[in-house]
Design an enzyme around this catalytic site. Structure first.
Site, mmCIF file in Angstrom:
data_model
loop_
_atom_site.group_PDB
_atom_site.id
_atom_site.type_symbol
_atom_site.label_atom_id
_atom_site.label_comp_id
_atom_site.label_asym_id
_atom_site.label_seq_id
_atom_site.Cartn_x
_atom_site.Cartn_y
_atom_site.Cartn_z
ATOM 1 N N LYS A 83 73.875 -69.016 -37.856
ATOM 2 C CA LYS A 83 72.459 -69.187 -38.185
ATOM 3 C C LYS A 83 71.669 -67.992 -37.662
ATOM 4 C CE LYS A 83 68.551 -72.351 -37.398
ATOM 5 N NZ LYS A 83 68.102 -73.589 -36.722
ATOM 6 N N SER A 124 66.702 -77.259 -39.755
ATOM 7 C CA SER A 124 66.374 -75.888 -40.101
ATOM 8 C C SER A 124 67.595 -75.036 -40.420
ATOM 9 C CB SER A 124 65.626 -75.254 -38.934
ATOM 10 O OG SER A 124 66.423 -75.277 -37.741
ATOM 11 N N SER A 129 68.273 -80.522 -36.539
ATOM 12 C CA SER A 129 68.401 -79.362 -37.417
ATOM 13 C C SER A 129 69.826 -78.954 -37.750
ATOM 14 C CB SER A 129 67.655 -78.159 -36.823
ATOM 15 O OG SER A 129 66.270 -78.313 -36.982
#
Length: 438
Positions: free
Chosen positions: A70, A145, A169
């Protein structure tokens, strides 16, 4: 819950590194899940792996396994964009420990992934690069996210990915895209080199489609790496699972209840109780109030250095969330932090008579982008957020699909359905072993 019976090394060899890189450039970019491709780094590490093998050195736990990162997690020599046009500083010269630990175990970082700007949002709807596309159905919300990491695993581009989880997330995008998502116990995995959202709740987590691989990766990033991945064991006594949060009026709960009866109770894998609803509800309600104050204050403090000169570069919704913390006083914040720590310490007694908690992964079905409303974020986080507050480890696990609509059921694509399984703090290995036996 493994898609294959292979070891994690075999997982990595199912396709060559060059095939993985081609899939990243092809499928990964089609899904808008890619921010940087780390070809040179991956090829260098693969060459070193081949040199180790030629020298007769033993295979490491994650030898040759490609993984995604990420893009709030530092990898030396690559920009950490946070999904934003805001400049947070120079490109990192050092990798985050979680990346270095995976590399030392033989894994190959191949791609950095698109995400909700600065991890601030559970829907995955705001990134300077645009939304990630859900590989199961482009019309469905990806969740956030860590949207891009989930998408690359769901599409089969990589077998493993890193994300971060502050209110769900990792687990929510995993549920939205039909893969396994794992949030470890708060503090179990190093967060240095990871841009924070709210340090009181931030946790690095993992995505995979293969549970033994995820378990092995967790052993590595938590610093407890064994010589081989842990396997499920048969406890002397069937564990007790708490079903207090399964509501008969909630359609998602009904799906999970059916799964529990079929996979746990009917097969005597576990016994069930629903007698702790008052205790668990009290813990959750107290914790959510602390979360709101602590998260908004910490996020504002982290970003206020950028607001005067770069405020206009933020995504509108993220900007509004950041500003929502500007009027919280330090005294109010410190009071809530102290109350949070007290809650976490006292809440551990919940597990005196219970081994695991089972809940839906989300409040309701995965919904389409055009169905999002003002209450969607709260619905998505309904079952994930409380366990960031309490700091307990949690896994979301795909259990099938539901078909949307009534009269259109025959033509409406199936939507993924997942269950969340929660363990006591620092029982991460026990939790993963239990899930592996389901």
């Amino acid at each position: 819950m493994s898609e294959t019976n292979g070891t994690q090394g075999e997982q990595g060899s199912m396709q060559s590194l060059e095939q993985t890189l081609a899939a990243v450039e092809g499928i990964g970019r089609e899904l808008n899940a890619v921010t940087s491709v780390m070809r040179g780094r991956a090829r260098t590490l693969e060459r070193k792996s081949a040199e180790r093998a030629a020298a007769g050195e033993p295979k490491r736990l994650l030898e040759g396994v490609p993984f995604a990162v990420k893009d709030v997690i530092d990898v030396a020599g690559f920009p950490t964009t946070m999904g934003s046009n805001v400049s947070s500083g120079p490109d990192p010269s050092m990798s985050a420990p979680v990346v270095s630990l995976l590399e030392k175990a033989g894994a190959l970082p191949v791609v950095k992934t698109n995400c909700q700007e600065y991890s601030y949002g559970i829907l995955g709807d705001e990134s300077v690069f645009g939304r990630v596309i859900n590989p199961l159905d482009p019309t469905l919300c990806t969740g956030g996210s860590s949207s891009g990491s989930a998408a690359l695993v769901a599409a089969g581009v990589v077998p493993l990915a890193l994300g971060t989880d502050t209110a769900g997330s990792v687990r929510v995008p995993a549920a939205c895209q039909g893969v396994i998502g794992f949030k470890p116990t708060f503090g179990m995995v190093p967060v240095e080199g990871v841009f924070p959202l709210s340090p009181s709740f931030d946790t690095v987590g993992l995505f995979a489609r293969d549970l033994p691989l995820l378990t092995a990766a967790f052993a590595v990033i938590s610093g407890n790496g064994p010589s081989q991945a842990p396997t499920a064991s048969s406890p002397a006594k069937a564990p007790t699972v708490d079903l207090s949060l399964l509501s008969p009026t909630d359609e998602s709960s009904a799906e999970v209840q059916t799964w529990v009866e079929r996979h746990l109770c009917d097969s005597a894998i576990a016994s069930a109780t629903s007698e702790n609803i008052d205790h668990l509800t009290e813990l959750i309600e107290r914790g959510v109030d602390y979360y709101d104050i602590v998260r908004r204050y910490e996020a504002y403090v982290l970003h206020k250095q950028f607001l005067d000169h770069q405020g206009e570069h933020y995504q509108p919704g993220v900007w509004a969330k950041i500003l929502s913390g500007q009027d919280i006083t330090e005294a109010e914040y410190q009071s809530n932090v102290a109350a949070l720590e007290e809650l976490r310490a006292s809440a551990e007694s919940f597990f005196d008579d219970v081994d695991f908690i089972i809940t839906p992964a989300m409040g309701g079905d995965v919904i389409a982008w055009d169905e999002l409303g003002s209450d969607s974020a709260a619905t998505f986080m309904r079952y994930s957020l409380p366990f960031n507050v309490l700091g307990w480890p949690a896994v979301t696990l795909p259990i099938g699909a539901v078909v949307g609509g009534d009269e259109t059921a025959s033509t409406t694509p199936a939507r993924p359905e997942s269950v969340q399984i929660v363990g006591s703090p620092h029982s991460d290995e026990k939790l993963l072993a239990f899930v592996s036996g389901l």
